[in-house]
Design a protein around this motif. Sequence first.
Motif, PDB file in Angstrom:
ATOM      1  N   ILE A 233       0.832  -1.202   0.000  1.00 32.71           N
ATOM      2  CA  ILE A 233       0.000   0.000   0.000  1.00 32.71           C
ATOM      3  C   ILE A 233       0.872   1.259   0.000  1.00 32.71           C
ATOM      4  CG2 ILE A 233      -1.620   1.352   1.406  1.00 32.71           C
ATOM      5  CD1 ILE A 233      -2.771  -1.357   2.369  1.00 32.71           C
ATOM      6  N   ALA A 234       1.942   1.238   0.798  1.00 26.75           N
ATOM      7  CA  ALA A 234       2.741   2.448   0.982  1.00 26.75           C
ATOM      8  C   ALA A 234       3.951   2.541   0.061  1.00 26.75           C
ATOM      9  CB  ALA A 234       3.206   2.529   2.438  1.00 26.75           C
ATOM     10  N   TYR A 235       4.565   1.402  -0.282  1.00 21.15           N
ATOM     11  CA  TYR A 235       5.886   1.431  -0.906  1.00 21.15           C
ATOM     12  C   TYR A 235       5.991   0.615  -2.189  1.00 21.15           C
ATOM     13  CZ  TYR A 235       7.719   3.458   3.438  1.00 21.15           C
ATOM     14  OH  TYR A 235       7.979   4.259   4.512  1.00 21.15           O
ATOM     15  N   ASP A 236       4.896   0.359  -2.852  1.00 15.11           N
ATOM     16  CA  ASP A 236       4.932  -0.495  -4.042  1.00 15.11           C
ATOM     17  C   ASP A 236       5.443   0.305  -5.241  1.00 15.11           C
ATOM     18  OD1 ASP A 236       4.637  -2.554  -5.792  1.00 15.11           O
ATOM     19  OD2 ASP A 236       2.464  -2.361  -5.995  1.00 15.11           O
ATOM     20  N   ASN A 237       6.761   0.376  -5.384  1.00 14.95           N
ATOM     21  CA  ASN A 237       7.334   1.168  -6.466  1.00 14.95           C
ATOM     22  C   ASN A 237       8.704   0.613  -6.835  1.00 14.95           C
ATOM     23  OD1 ASN A 237       7.406   3.441  -8.272  1.00 14.95           O
ATOM     24  ND2 ASN A 237       8.923   4.362  -6.920  1.00 14.95           N
ATOM     25  N   LYS A 238       9.059   0.738  -8.108  1.00  9.12           N
ATOM     26  CA  LYS A 238      10.378   0.353  -8.597  1.00  9.12           C
ATOM     27  C   LYS A 238      11.034   1.546  -9.268  1.00  9.12           C
ATOM     28  CE  LYS A 238      10.729  -4.149  -7.771  1.00  9.12           C
ATOM     29  NZ  LYS A 238      11.848  -4.722  -6.976  1.00  9.12           N
ATOM     30  N   ILE A 239      12.333   1.718  -9.045  1.00 15.91           N
ATOM     31  CA  ILE A 239      13.073   2.757  -9.751  1.00 15.91           C
ATOM     32  C   ILE A 239      13.409   2.291 -11.160  1.00 15.91           C
ATOM     33  CG2 ILE A 239      15.155   4.178  -9.783  1.00 15.91           C
ATOM     34  CD1 ILE A 239      15.321   3.859  -6.765  1.00 15.91           C
ATOM     35  N   GLY A 240      13.867   1.040 -11.253  1.00 14.04           N
ATOM     36  CA  GLY A 240      14.328   0.508 -12.534  1.00 14.04           C
ATOM     37  C   GLY A 240      15.815   0.762 -12.733  1.00 14.04           C
ATOM     38  N   PHE A 241      16.392   0.025 -13.649  1.00 15.63           N
ATOM     39  CA  PHE A 241      17.803   0.190 -13.972  1.00 15.63           C
ATOM     40  C   PHE A 241      18.034   1.510 -14.700  1.00 15.63           C
ATOM     41  CE2 PHE A 241      17.260  -4.447 -13.823  1.00 15.63           C
ATOM     42  CZ  PHE A 241      18.338  -4.829 -13.045  1.00 15.63           C
ATOM     43  N   GLY A 242      19.215   2.082 -14.495  1.00 12.98           N
ATOM     44  CA  GLY A 242      19.598   3.278 -15.230  1.00 12.98           C
ATOM     45  C   GLY A 242      20.316   2.931 -16.522  1.00 12.98           C
ATOM     46  N   LYS A 243      21.102   3.877 -17.006  1.00  9.19           N
ATOM     47  CA  LYS A 243      21.762   3.721 -18.304  1.00  9.19           C
ATOM     48  C   LYS A 243      23.249   3.419 -18.204  1.00  9.19           C
ATOM     49  CE  LYS A 243      18.512   6.708 -20.781  1.00  9.19           C
ATOM     50  NZ  LYS A 243      18.343   7.940 -21.619  1.00  9.19           N
ATOM     51  N   ARG A 244      23.888   3.866 -17.114  1.00 10.49           N
ATOM     52  CA  ARG A 244      25.334   3.672 -16.997  1.00 10.49           C
ATOM     53  C   ARG A 244      25.653   3.060 -15.628  1.00 10.49           C
ATOM     54  NH1 ARG A 244      28.671   5.786 -20.752  1.00 10.49           N
ATOM     55  NH2 ARG A 244      30.390   5.719 -19.261  1.00 10.49           N
ATOM     56  N   PRO A 245      25.767   1.741 -15.573  1.00 12.97           N
ATOM     57  CA  PRO A 245      25.986   1.075 -14.289  1.00 12.97           C
ATOM     58  C   PRO A 245      27.458   0.864 -13.956  1.00 12.97           C
ATOM     59  CG  PRO A 245      25.572  -0.557 -15.973  1.00 12.97           C
ATOM     60  CD  PRO A 245      25.495   0.795 -16.657  1.00 12.97           C
ATOM     61  N   ALA A 246      27.698   0.682 -12.685  1.00 13.26           N
ATOM     62  CA  ALA A 246      28.940   0.115 -12.171  1.00 13.26           C
ATOM     63  C   ALA A 246      28.550  -1.016 -11.224  1.00 13.26           C
ATOM     64  CB  ALA A 246      29.780   1.150 -11.451  1.00 13.26           C
ATOM     65  N   LEU A 247      29.457  -1.939 -11.029  1.00 13.04           N
ATOM     66  CA  LEU A 247      29.246  -3.093 -10.153  1.00 13.04           C
ATOM     67  C   LEU A 247      30.155  -2.958  -8.945  1.00 13.04           C
ATOM     68  CD1 LEU A 247      28.247  -6.055  -9.587  1.00 13.04           C
ATOM     69  CD2 LEU A 247      30.142  -6.815 -11.063  1.00 13.04           C
ATOM     70  N   ILE A 248      29.637  -3.246  -7.764  1.00 18.94           N
ATOM     71  CA  ILE A 248      30.472  -3.192  -6.570  1.00 18.94           C
ATOM     72  C   ILE A 248      30.426  -4.520  -5.823  1.00 18.94           C
ATOM     73  CG2 ILE A 248      28.664  -2.171  -5.109  1.00 18.94           C
ATOM     74  CD1 ILE A 248      30.986  -0.484  -3.823  1.00 18.94           C
ATOM     75  N   PHE A 249      31.595  -4.976  -5.410  1.00 16.73           N
ATOM     76  CA  PHE A 249      31.772  -6.148  -4.553  1.00 16.73           C
ATOM     77  C   PHE A 249      32.070  -5.616  -3.148  1.00 16.73           C
ATOM     78  CE2 PHE A 249      32.887 -10.162  -7.085  1.00 16.73           C
ATOM     79  CZ  PHE A 249      32.222  -9.748  -8.238  1.00 16.73           C
ATOM     80  N   ILE A 250      31.123  -5.765  -2.238  1.00 15.11           N
ATOM     81  CA  ILE A 250      31.270  -5.203  -0.896  1.00 15.11           C
ATOM     82  C   ILE A 250      31.816  -6.256   0.068  1.00 15.11           C
ATOM     83  CG2 ILE A 250      30.059  -4.128   1.039  1.00 15.11           C
ATOM     84  CD1 ILE A 250      27.934  -3.212  -1.065  1.00 15.11           C
ATOM     85  N   ASP A 251      33.052  -6.090   0.478  1.00 12.62           N
ATOM     86  CA  ASP A 251      33.657  -6.863   1.582  1.00 12.62           C
ATOM     87  C   ASP A 251      33.594  -8.375   1.396  1.00 12.62           C
ATOM     88  OD1 ASP A 251      33.898  -4.302   2.516  1.00 12.62           O
ATOM     89  OD2 ASP A 251      32.567  -4.550   4.220  1.00 12.62           O
ATOM     90  N   PHE A 252      33.801  -8.839   0.182  1.00 13.88           N
ATOM     91  CA  PHE A 252      33.976 -10.281  -0.032  1.00 13.88           C
ATOM     92  C   PHE A 252      35.389 -10.642   0.427  1.00 13.88           C
ATOM     93  CE2 PHE A 252      30.509 -10.262  -3.357  1.00 13.88           C
ATOM     94  CZ  PHE A 252      29.746 -11.283  -2.806  1.00 13.88           C
ATOM     95  N   VAL A 253      35.580 -10.832   1.713  1.00 13.62           N
ATOM     96  CA  VAL A 253      36.907 -11.095   2.260  1.00 13.62           C
ATOM     97  C   VAL A 253      36.909 -12.414   3.037  1.00 13.62           C
ATOM     98  CG1 VAL A 253      37.574  -8.665   2.328  1.00 13.62           C
ATOM     99  CG2 VAL A 253      36.425  -9.684   4.307  1.00 13.62           C
ATOM    100  N   GLU A 254      38.100 -12.886   3.319  1.00  8.74           N
ATOM    101  CA  GLU A 254      38.309 -14.231   3.853  1.00  8.74           C
ATOM    102  C   GLU A 254      37.528 -14.493   5.139  1.00  8.74           C
ATOM    103  OE1 GLU A 254      39.867 -18.111   4.278  1.00  8.74           O
ATOM    104  OE2 GLU A 254      39.689 -16.755   2.563  1.00  8.74           O
ATOM    105  N   ALA A 255      37.324 -13.489   5.971  1.00  7.65           N
ATOM    106  CA  ALA A 255      36.653 -13.696   7.257  1.00  7.65           C
ATOM    107  C   ALA A 255      35.305 -14.394   7.111  1.00  7.65           C
ATOM    108  CB  ALA A 255      36.456 -12.354   7.959  1.00  7.65           C
ATOM    109  N   TYR A 256      34.587 -14.113   6.031  1.00  6.22           N
ATOM    110  CA  TYR A 256      33.256 -14.682   5.845  1.00  6.22           C
ATOM    111  C   TYR A 256      33.286 -16.077   5.225  1.00  6.22           C
ATOM    112  CZ  TYR A 256      31.876  -9.877   6.752  1.00  6.22           C
ATOM    113  OH  TYR A 256      31.705  -8.645   7.331  1.00  6.22           O
ATOM    114  N   PHE A 257      34.464 -16.510   4.790  1.00  5.70           N
ATOM    115  CA  PHE A 257      34.585 -17.804   4.122  1.00  5.70           C
ATOM    116  C   PHE A 257      35.381 -18.816   4.940  1.00  5.70           C
ATOM    117  CE2 PHE A 257      33.846 -14.574   0.972  1.00  5.70           C
ATOM    118  CZ  PHE A 257      32.918 -15.158   0.113  1.00  5.70           C
ATOM    119  N   ASN A 258      36.026 -18.365   5.991  1.00  4.56           N
ATOM    120  CA  ASN A 258      36.863 -19.225   6.824  1.00  4.56           C
ATOM    121  C   ASN A 258      36.048 -19.734   8.015  1.00  4.56           C
ATOM    122  OD1 ASN A 258      38.802 -20.113   8.830  1.00  4.56           O
ATOM    123  ND2 ASN A 258      40.379 -19.113   7.586  1.00  4.56           N
TER     124      ASN A 258
END
Length: 213
Positions: A13-38
Motif C-alpha cells: 500500500i505504501a511502498y509499491d514502487n520500482k526505480i528501474g535500472f539506469g543507463k550507466r551502471p557500475a558493479l560493486i563487490f562489498i567486503d567479499f573477504v576471507e573472514a566470511y569464508f573461513n
Amino acid sequence: MPNSPDLGENYRIAYDNKIGFGKRPALIFIDFVEAYFNKDCELYADVDDALASALRIREAARAKNVPTIYTNVSYLPDGSDGGRFFQKAKPLRNFTRGNPMGAWPAALKVPDDELVITKQYPSAFFGTSLASTLTTWNIDTLILTGLSTSGCVRATCVDCSSHGFIPIVVRDAVGDRHEAPHEANLFDMNAKYGDVVTEAETIAYLDTIGDNS
C-alpha cells in the motif's frame, strides 16, 4: 491491531514502487573477504553461493566494459581509526592491518587495474572517494553485491540512494550469517531505498546495454 493488513500488504500500500535500472551502471563487490569464508573465523557466514553469483555478474559486466569496484576493511593495529564502530562491533578485530581474515578469498581474483576502496565504516560511501568516482565516471546505477546484507550492503544501499545513484541489490549475490536479518533487510531495502532483483534480471539488463568504454 484488528483488521490490519499483513506485512506484505501493508508495505504494498505504501511502498509499491520500482526505480528501474539506469543507463550507466557500475558493479560493486562489498567486503567479499576471507573472514566470511573461513570456518574458523567468528564472522563465517556460508556465503560461497553469493560470491559465485557475484562472479557471474562480473563476467557479464566485463563483457560490456562496465567497471567493477571492490571494498575491503582495514584498521590500525589498535583500531583507533575505527571509532565507535570498532568499539561496538568486536568482530572487526579481524580486519586490523595484516590480519589474513581481511584478505581476498581464494575464489576471488582482483586485478590490479580495478578499483579497490578500503573503508573503516559500514557504507562504501562514508569517508571514501566512491561518490566522486562514480560521478566522474558518469555512473547513474550501482549494482550491489557483497556482505553482509544487514550491515555493509544495507549501509551502502542507503548512502547510494542518498547520493543520487540508483541502488540495485542483487538478491542472489548478497549474504548474511542468518536468513532472518538477510530477508528482513532485503525486504526493507526494496521497500524504501532501491530495487532488489535477481541475478538473472541483472545479467539480462547488462546484456542489453551498450559498451561503456
